[in-house]
Scaffold this motif. Sequence first.
Motif, PDB file in Angstrom:
ATOM      1  N   GLY A 496       0.788  -1.222   0.000  1.00 41.94           N
ATOM      2  CA  GLY A 496       0.000   0.000   0.000  1.00 41.94           C
ATOM      3  C   GLY A 496       0.814   1.262   0.000  1.00 41.94           C
ATOM      4  O   GLY A 496       0.255   2.368  -0.084  1.00 41.94           O
ATOM      5  N   SER A 497       2.142   1.163   0.141  1.00 42.66           N
ATOM      6  CA  SER A 497       2.971   2.367   0.191  1.00 42.66           C
ATOM      7  C   SER A 497       4.371   2.037  -0.298  1.00 42.66           C
ATOM      8  O   SER A 497       4.756   0.866  -0.413  1.00 42.66           O
ATOM      9  N   GLU A 500       6.506   0.004   2.070  1.00 43.38           N
ATOM     10  CA  GLU A 500       6.278  -1.445   2.047  1.00 43.38           C
ATOM     11  C   GLU A 500       6.947  -2.099   0.848  1.00 43.38           C
ATOM     12  O   GLU A 500       7.301  -3.282   0.885  1.00 43.38           O
ATOM     13  N   ARG A 527       4.204   3.222  -7.957  1.00 45.59           N
ATOM     14  CA  ARG A 527       3.905   3.856  -6.676  1.00 45.59           C
ATOM     15  C   ARG A 527       4.691   5.138  -6.496  1.00 45.59           C
ATOM     16  O   ARG A 527       4.174   6.140  -5.988  1.00 45.59           O
ATOM     17  N   ASP A 531       2.987   8.772  -5.840  1.00 45.57           N
ATOM     18  CA  ASP A 531       3.101   9.248  -4.462  1.00 45.57           C
ATOM     19  C   ASP A 531       3.786  10.609  -4.433  1.00 45.57           C
ATOM     20  O   ASP A 531       4.937  10.746  -4.846  1.00 45.57           O
ATOM     21  N   ASP A 533       4.003  12.451  -1.569  1.00 43.97           N
ATOM     22  CA  ASP A 533       4.428  12.735  -0.201  1.00 43.97           C
ATOM     23  C   ASP A 533       5.940  12.558  -0.104  1.00 43.97           C
ATOM     24  O   ASP A 533       6.466  11.456  -0.276  1.00 43.97           O
ATOM     25  N   HIS A 536       7.219   9.920   2.295  1.00 46.16           N
ATOM     26  CA  HIS A 536       7.169   8.550   1.778  1.00 46.16           C
ATOM     27  C   HIS A 536       8.365   8.268   0.864  1.00 46.16           C
ATOM     28  O   HIS A 536       8.958   7.193   0.906  1.00 46.16           O
TER      29      HIS A 536
END
Length: 785
Positions: A496-497, A500, A527, A531, A533, A536
């Motif tokens: 999910g991120s 991970e 991802r 993403d 962020d 992250h």
Amino acid sequence: MSERFYGVRHHGPGSARAVVRALTEQQPDLLLIEGPPEADELVRWVAEEGLEPPVALLGYATDDPRKAGYWPFAVFSPEWQAIRWAVAHNVPVRFFDLPYAYRVGLKSADPTEGVTGETPAEASADVPAEPAAEASATGETPAEDATGEAAPDGAMPYRPTDPIGELAAAAGYDDPERWWEDVVEHRGVPVFEAIEEAMTAIRAEAPEDPQDLLREAYMRGVLREVRRTHDNIAVVCGAWHVPALTTSVPAARDNALLKGLKKGKVTFTWVPWTYGRLTSWQGYGAGVRSPGWYHHLFTAPDEVLTRWLVSAAGVLRDEGIPTSSAHVIEAVRLTESLAALRGRPLAGLAELTEATRAVLCDGEDLRLDLIDQRLVVGERLGAVPDGVPMVPLARDLAAQQRTLRLKPEALERQLDLDLRKDTDLGRSRLLHRLRLLGVGWGEPGDARRGKGTFREGWRLRWQPEFAVSLVEAGQYGTTVEAAATAKIAEAARDAGSLAELTPLVELCLLGDLTNAYPAVLQALQTRAALDADVAHLMAALPALARTLRYGDVRGSDLGALRHVAESLLVRICVGLPAAVVSLSDDAARALRDHVDAVHSAIGLLDDPDLRNRWLDTLASLARRGTEAGTAPQHPVHGLLAGRLTRLLHDADRLDPAETRRRMGLVLTVGTPAPQAANWIEGFLAGGGLLLVHDVSLLSVLDEWLTGVDPDSFTDVLPLLRRTFGTFAAPERRSIGDRIAGGTALDDDAGKLPPIDHDRAALVLPALTTLLGREIQVIERSEVAA
């Protein structure tokens, strides 16, 4: 018709000898053993030399391996000895307990609870392993009824009886184990009739277990069936069940009780077991606290005490503890004396333990614990032949274990690997792949790989339940490599991120799972592109950097991964200026940790262009956070500004003079004390050694600290205490000595005002108390001279 019932205690060496003698005398033409009928085809393997106890029958639901049960056997188990006798004498053997297929067909409260232990009644009532493992394998408890549902509201739940405990209490014993040893293990004569009579009396007063009623109904049905074809039958089962099997019950009643039960599809095989798993209630422990002692009783019938104490002395000698023959002789005498005083037919483990503690261990419990682990429990691991049915994944693992000379062992051992050697590299890859599949045979040790090193440290210990883990992992592939590849590809799809995903890349490298790279890299790129962020992105980079650096050792092609890491760093450098705006104290602290991690990761990448781009970004942000008027609309939190300045200083992007200038700009009267304290905390987070060697920085800090307003000092004190509390003790001592000796300001003596002796005299008593030494005030000129 001749029919004899031998009620035994599972894992009882006395029962095992008695059963063999009784079978030799009876010479039956059929042997019934309490156990799962689905395992009948596996009995023939008992004749194979490669099947070495302790071993266990493993049964599991074919479509859900989490529903699993174990039926373990030791060399001193009565059932094991009975089966070996039957195989040696060509006597047919049948397991006649309730089929395990019915168990997996029942509803389960928690299928993950399989492989737990039996109920206390079964353990202490001489019940063999089979029923216990089954009950727990479906997650059932004594309070559940025959259909797996909990007892109705208001119904009295079944409470198991401890028959051995009751018999021991009736005989005046406070320890059931000691009573059993005296009555059965040390007598050496069959006591089946007496035990059956005692169990009959206890069962007449004890509540009935619904599970036992089902199992005994099925057993009676098997007995009715075999009586039609055999005249001389021997039955070996838990003594608790003998009264129910010898009682006449109408067949219609048993059939009605079994009607409606549903079967599931199950698979059985032999797996290695350990004595350690026989000592606990979990993992099917039959309540046997001392399997090593029972093994000794069974394999050394003569000179039991002397042989045991000689072995105990050998354990101590192996650890470098001097233990002489005189110690052994004295311990034997003390053991026999204790047994005579207590009126025991033969000294038991209790007397041996007391004598061992007093004579061999000099009263030290640590030595006694060592003997307990090595001898009383005895971490013995069984073995199964290569031809035993097993899932393809388990067979592939066994082949690799032989190729890599990596034998499973019950005792924990340290394994140090040199990854420059092909064999060690193969071992490392296998252990990493197994960890991916949930088989924790090896755990990374303290000497796990360092940055750019060729070493790995592992702690190895094989556990019997890994057999179930291999069955579960078999759905991913037929080989360890294929299964690990499929498992990591599935994890990449479900991630999910970024945080991970990036560890999966490292795992691909460690396990040499090249076929998993495309799926993981594709997921990572997707991802990362989506993403926005920065936190992250920063959390994802360190794992990639470690992978790239470590990949040099393993010789892997990591070109695509390097491209992903470079793109991540570019996006971090672009997004970081906006991410540092208007942060709370907690958010600033979290971002500082990310900055530190990325800064360390840049060092692992060994790319000058990437390093310069990163440092340029830090320099831009540091100026914004230090110099007034540079970007007042986008302030940088003091904690971050100080940390960025320190990183630039350590990277030689700031010379000492510029560092002092920036510190001086922050530590001025115009800067609020809490903001300045945050800056100091960020700057000094790397340790206090810088202040020890750079006296000019210490002087700036000292001047600011002594000039803080008393009201503000109370606010900044916790921050300063937290900052200086992280310094190593020698660093704090050196800084204190400089301040106490007046040498902190010697580099700038000509620029600072002279010491005010009258003001200094006011604080000398307090400093003397705090520092524990006499303090003097001397002129700087005297220090320089």
